[in-house]
Design a protein around this motif. Structure first.
Motif, PDB file in Angstrom:
ATOM      1  N   ALA A 158     -36.684  21.375   6.093  1.00 25.12           N
ATOM      2  CA  ALA A 158     -37.419  21.660   7.326  1.00 25.12           C
ATOM      3  C   ALA A 158     -38.897  21.360   7.098  1.00 25.12           C
ATOM      4  O   ALA A 158     -39.692  22.240   6.804  1.00 25.12           O
ATOM      5  CB  ALA A 158     -37.219  23.109   7.747  1.00 25.12           C
TER       6      ALA A 158
ATOM      7  N   LEU B 169     -24.997  22.924   0.490  1.00 24.03           N
ATOM      8  CA  LEU B 169     -25.737  22.526   1.677  1.00 24.03           C
ATOM      9  C   LEU B 169     -27.220  22.609   1.360  1.00 24.03           C
ATOM     10  O   LEU B 169     -27.715  23.653   0.945  1.00 24.03           O
ATOM     11  CB  LEU B 169     -25.401  23.438   2.859  1.00 24.03           C
ATOM     12  CG  LEU B 169     -26.222  23.246   4.130  1.00 24.03           C
ATOM     13  CD1 LEU B 169     -26.014  21.858   4.708  1.00 24.03           C
ATOM     14  CD2 LEU B 169     -25.868  24.316   5.149  1.00 24.03           C
TER      15      LEU B 169
ATOM     16  N   ILE C 122     -30.850  22.337   3.060  1.00 29.00           N
ATOM     17  CA  ILE C 122     -31.514  22.351   4.362  1.00 29.00           C
ATOM     18  C   ILE C 122     -32.983  22.013   4.156  1.00 29.00           C
ATOM     19  O   ILE C 122     -33.675  22.654   3.378  1.00 29.00           O
ATOM     20  CB  ILE C 122     -31.369  23.724   5.047  1.00 29.00           C
ATOM     21  CG1 ILE C 122     -29.895  24.025   5.257  1.00 29.00           C
ATOM     22  CG2 ILE C 122     -32.136  23.755   6.363  1.00 29.00           C
ATOM     23  CD1 ILE C 122     -29.612  25.404   5.771  1.00 29.00           C
TER      24      ILE C 122
ATOM     25  N   ARG D 261     -29.077  18.567   5.553  1.00 32.81           N
ATOM     26  CA  ARG D 261     -29.400  18.705   6.973  1.00 32.81           C
ATOM     27  C   ARG D 261     -30.908  18.826   7.111  1.00 32.81           C
ATOM     28  O   ARG D 261     -31.524  19.734   6.565  1.00 32.81           O
ATOM     29  CB  ARG D 261     -28.749  19.957   7.593  1.00 32.81           C
ATOM     30  CG  ARG D 261     -27.251  19.891   7.657  1.00 32.81           C
ATOM     31  CD  ARG D 261     -26.814  18.851   8.681  1.00 32.81           C
ATOM     32  NE  ARG D 261     -25.373  18.792   8.782  1.00 32.81           N
ATOM     33  CZ  ARG D 261     -24.632  17.790   8.331  1.00 32.81           C
ATOM     34  NH1 ARG D 261     -25.195  16.770   7.756  1.00 32.81           N
ATOM     35  NH2 ARG D 261     -23.327  17.806   8.463  1.00 32.81           N
ATOM     36  N   ASP D 262     -31.493  17.884   7.809  1.00 31.21           N
ATOM     37  CA  ASP D 262     -32.928  17.900   8.082  1.00 31.21           C
ATOM     38  C   ASP D 262     -33.108  18.467   9.488  1.00 31.21           C
ATOM     39  O   ASP D 262     -32.719  17.831  10.476  1.00 31.21           O
ATOM     40  CB  ASP D 262     -33.498  16.491   7.985  1.00 31.21           C
ATOM     41  CG  ASP D 262     -35.006  16.459   8.142  1.00 31.21           C
ATOM     42  OD1 ASP D 262     -35.562  17.288   8.888  1.00 31.21           O
ATOM     43  OD2 ASP D 262     -35.632  15.592   7.506  1.00 31.21           O
ATOM     44  N   LEU D 263     -33.681  19.641   9.578  1.00 28.84           N
ATOM     45  CA  LEU D 263     -33.801  20.316  10.870  1.00 28.84           C
ATOM     46  C   LEU D 263     -34.685  19.546  11.847  1.00 28.84           C
ATOM     47  O   LEU D 263     -34.457  19.585  13.055  1.00 28.84           O
ATOM     48  CB  LEU D 263     -34.320  21.741  10.674  1.00 28.84           C
ATOM     49  CG  LEU D 263     -33.419  22.651   9.836  1.00 28.84           C
ATOM     50  CD1 LEU D 263     -34.005  24.061   9.789  1.00 28.84           C
ATOM     51  CD2 LEU D 263     -32.002  22.676  10.363  1.00 28.84           C
TER      52      LEU D 263
END
Length: 51
Positions: A8, A4, A6, A38-40
């Motif tokens: 941000a 994963l 991440i 996953r782009d916050l």
């Protein structure tokens, strides 16, 4: 292996997203990792915990 990543960063044109993240993804793909990014900021993540 499942990985994963991440992200941000408020600027979608930043070096973080266009340089570092793309390099990490390419390196992981070479090693046959299953990658989820996953782009916050795209997810409208709110880091402030409310009552």
């Amino acid at each position: 292996m499942k990985t994963l990543v991440i992200v941000a960063h408020p600027n979608p044109e930043s070096f973080n997203k266009n340089g570092i993240v793309k390099t990490v993804i390419a390196a992981l793909k070479e090693k046959n990792h299953e990658i989820v990014v996953r782009d916050l900021y795209e997810l409208n993540f709110n880091p402030v915990l409310s009552a």
